[in-house]
Write a protein that holds these residues in place. Structure first.
Motif, PDB file in Angstrom:
ATOM      1  N   ARG A   9     114.056  27.417  86.075  1.00  0.00           N
ATOM      2  CA  ARG A   9     114.742  27.909  87.287  1.00  0.00           C
ATOM      3  C   ARG A   9     115.518  26.764  87.939  1.00  0.00           C
ATOM      4  N   ARG A  48     109.356  28.159  94.930  1.00  0.00           N
ATOM      5  CA  ARG A  48     109.673  29.509  94.450  1.00  0.00           C
ATOM      6  C   ARG A  48     109.924  30.452  95.628  1.00  0.00           C
ATOM      7  N   LEU A  77     115.838  25.461  90.761  1.00  0.00           N
ATOM      8  CA  LEU A  77     115.252  25.465  92.110  1.00  0.00           C
ATOM      9  C   LEU A  77     115.979  24.491  93.036  1.00  0.00           C
ATOM     10  N   CYS A 122     110.503  33.912  87.117  1.00  0.00           N
ATOM     11  CA  CYS A 122     109.382  33.095  87.601  1.00  0.00           C
ATOM     12  C   CYS A 122     108.057  33.704  87.125  1.00  0.00           C
ATOM     13  N   ILE A 123     107.168  32.878  86.619  1.00  0.00           N
ATOM     14  CA  ILE A 123     105.867  33.374  86.159  1.00  0.00           C
ATOM     15  C   ILE A 123     104.753  33.006  87.151  1.00  0.00           C
ATOM     16  N   ARG A 124     105.137  32.549  88.326  1.00  0.00           N
ATOM     17  CA  ARG A 124     104.208  32.213  89.421  1.00  0.00           C
ATOM     18  C   ARG A 124     103.113  31.229  88.987  1.00  0.00           C
ATOM     19  N   CYS A 125     103.520  30.232  88.223  1.00  0.00           N
ATOM     20  CA  CYS A 125     102.524  29.281  87.727  1.00  0.00           C
ATOM     21  C   CYS A 125     102.146  28.244  88.787  1.00  0.00           C
ATOM     22  N   GLY A 126     103.003  28.070  89.787  1.00  0.00           N
ATOM     23  CA  GLY A 126     102.704  27.143  90.882  1.00  0.00           C
ATOM     24  C   GLY A 126     103.022  25.685  90.589  1.00  0.00           C
ATOM     25  N   ARG A 127     103.618  25.416  89.437  1.00  0.00           N
ATOM     26  CA  ARG A 127     103.864  24.006  89.087  1.00  0.00           C
ATOM     27  C   ARG A 127     104.906  23.353  89.992  1.00  0.00           C
ATOM     28  N   CYS A 128     105.860  24.159  90.464  1.00  0.00           N
ATOM     29  CA  CYS A 128     106.886  23.597  91.359  1.00  0.00           C
ATOM     30  C   CYS A 128     106.229  23.125  92.663  1.00  0.00           C
ATOM     31  N   CYS A 165     109.623  23.059  86.154  1.00  0.00           N
ATOM     32  CA  CYS A 165     109.524  24.531  86.069  1.00  0.00           C
ATOM     33  C   CYS A 165     109.631  25.003  84.622  1.00  0.00           C
ATOM     34  N   PRO A 166     108.593  25.646  84.080  1.00  0.00           N
ATOM     35  CA  PRO A 166     108.642  26.090  82.682  1.00  0.00           C
ATOM     36  C   PRO A 166     109.637  27.225  82.454  1.00  0.00           C
ATOM     37  N   ALA A 167     110.057  27.861  83.550  1.00  0.00           N
ATOM     38  CA  ALA A 167     111.006  28.972  83.398  1.00  0.00           C
ATOM     39  C   ALA A 167     112.453  28.502  83.534  1.00  0.00           C
TER      40      ALA A 167
HETATM   41  S1  SF4 Z   1     107.411  26.350  88.509  1.00  0.00           S
HETATM   42 FE1  SF4 Z   1     108.993  27.868  88.069  1.00  0.00          FE
HETATM   43  S2  SF4 Z   1     107.869  29.536  87.087  1.00  0.00           S
HETATM   44 FE2  SF4 Z   1     106.320  28.245  88.090  1.00  0.00          FE
HETATM   45  S3  SF4 Z   1     106.070  29.158  90.167  1.00  0.00           S
HETATM   46 FE3  SF4 Z   1     107.640  27.598  90.352  1.00  0.00          FE
HETATM   47  S4  SF4 Z   1     109.565  28.729  90.070  1.00  0.00           S
HETATM   48 FE4  SF4 Z   1     107.949  30.020  89.265  1.00  0.00          FE
END
Ligand code: SF4
Ligand code: SF4
Length: 440
Positions: free
Chosen positions: A420, A384, A422, A367-373, A416-418
């Motif tokens: 994940r 996340r 989720l 996770c890069i903590r981008c907040g998109r989720c 999620c760009p990573a």
């Molecule tokens: S969208 Fe994915 S990478 Fe970005 S905060 Fe949420 S879990 Fe992390």
């Protein structure tokens, strides 16, 4: 004025152009028909036929057992070949009635005969819906006669027809609004006779102008039914989001729609109600969107319940290229299909054969903590953080963070760009908490 939209969601409508402008076609099954006894939420139906019995199209072969259950009706004629566990879409085994289809489609007397609905009482309307074995065709499968029987009819203020088919690729509801307009309006009018205080609302996304036009023409002079045009956004079709879009009323996971004076029905459920009550036609078919870049002739098909997915795909011209993934349902909320011999049931909605170009490369990175989720979550959750709780099995924190409010819409995973997983992780955690609650 507050906007009748919900926070979060994603503006996707990919894949619909493959099938949206093509007329629905009928598929007649050639092989055995398989009817699982559990095709709905609730208690499995009880078989009332035996191996060797001859059955006809429209004949009840399994009876609802218990309050929340639904009859199962044969969609073919032939002999009962077996009553045994058969594999279903999820990969699990389910007790099922197998009928050797004789290809004659001989029907019971009176099937399809028009009925004068004017003088029917509320009890008669509900009884015809129950006899027809109708369940919610939006995917959940709650028995419709039970849903149409709330504690207090007068507490229902809105009956909402959910024509906001926001799941990518799916177009069955859209085609239903275009091709079965009169039946849809007729079904809603029958429902409104049960709820005299209620208004009918048909929710349609603004990117479906043809449907808005057709429905508006059919509703001329109807003072109790209105169209609500909404911006296209995923997951607009989810029950809570549909209620908010139509009425601005909010509900959480511990509430049911009647708590806010609402009922929500899928387009094809309303059409099925009309056919059951006005045309003596039980639930024998499902309209499936058969589509994806690997399908030769993508379009909607009216399919007899019990037909194998393999036969449906064959009717759609088979595959035009190697599929990367087969899915029952939409790409966001559907289930990967690993075996095409499983039967189409009342809750099936689509068969997708997605090509390599249509499926994301499987990858997962930290996770890069981008907040998109969080930005796209219509339930205002922080996905996340929820998966952190799931990873260390911290039920209490998961509940405190609102994890039980997740509608499993898939928007967070999609965004999620990573890469994940989720939704899958949150879904598993919710299931395990719900199982634990039931055990207690
Ligand atoms: S969208 Fe994915 S990478 Fe970005 S905060 Fe949420 S879990 Fe992390
Ligand atoms: S957490 Fe649940 S409701 Fe929120 S975006 Fe993810 S799947 Fe949808």
């Amino acid at each position: 004025m507050r906007k009748a939209t919900f926070r979060g969601g994603i503006p996707i409508c990919d894949g619909k152009k493959l099938s949206k402008d093509r007329q629905t076609m009928e598929v007649r099954p050639k092989g055995d028909a398989v009817y699982p006894l559990l095709q709905h939420i609730g208690i499995p139906a009880r078989s009332i036929v035996e191996v060797g019995d001859r059955v006809l199209v429209g004949q009840r072969i399994a009876e609802a057992s218990g309050v929340v259950s639904a009859h199962v009706i044969s969609s073919v004629s032939g002999r009962v070949k077996a009553i045994e566990p058969r594999k279903i879409v999820s990969g699990a085994m389910s007790e099922a009635i197998v009928i050797e289809n004789d290809g004659e489609f001989q029907t019971i007397d009176g099937l399809g005969e028009p009925r004068d609905t004017e003088k029917l009482s509320k009890e008669e309307i509900r009884a015809f819906v129950k006899d027809a074995g109708i369940v919610g065709l939006g995917g959940v499968g709650f028995p419709t006669h039970v849903k149409l029987t709330p504690k207090n009819d007068d507490a229902i203020e809105y009956v909402i027809v959910n024509g906001a088919e926001s799941e990518p690729y799916l177009t069955a509801d859209y085609r239903g609004m275009l091709e079965e307009t009169e039946r849809l309006v007729g079904g809603l009018k029958l429902m409104l006779r049960l709820f005299e205080q209620a208004q009918g609302i048909i929710l349609i996304e603004k990117n479906k102008p043809e449907a808005i036009k057709m429905m508006s023409a059919a509703l001329k002079g109807e003072s109790r039914i209105h169209i609500k045009a909404v911006n296209p956004k995923y997951p607009r079709g989810a029950e809570r989001q549909a209620i908010y879009a139509a009425t601005k009323r909010k509900m959480n996971s511990s509430m049911i729609p009647t708590d806010v004076g609402c009922m929500v029905y899928n387009v094809h459920t309303v059409i099925a109600v009309y056919r059951a009550v006005a045309e003596s036609m039980p639930l024998l078919h499902r309209v499936l969107t058969v589509t994806g870049g690997a399908v030769a002739n993508p379009r909607n098909y009216t399919v007899n319940i019990g037909t194998s997915y393999a036969e449906v795909l064959e009717a759609a011209g088979g595959l035009c290229k190697e599929p990367e993934k087969l899915v029952s349902g939409g790409p966001m909320m559907g289930t990967e299909l690993l075996d095409l011999t499983v039967p189409v049931t009342k809750t099936s909605s689509a068969l997708l054969a997605l090509s390599k170009e249509e499926t994301a490369e499987p990858f997962e990175s930290p996770c890069i903590r981008c907040g998109r989720c969080m930005e796209v979550c219509p339930s205002r959750l922080v996905p996340r953080k929820l998966i952190k709780c799931a990873e260390c099995s911290d039920d209490q924190r998961f509940i405190r963070l609102g994890g039980m409010e997740c509608s499993e819409c898939g928007a967070c995973s999609y965004n999620c760009p990573a890469g994940r997983s989720l939704t899958g992780t949150i879904k598993q955690m919710r299931r395990s908490i719900l199982d634990e609650r039931r055990r207690r």
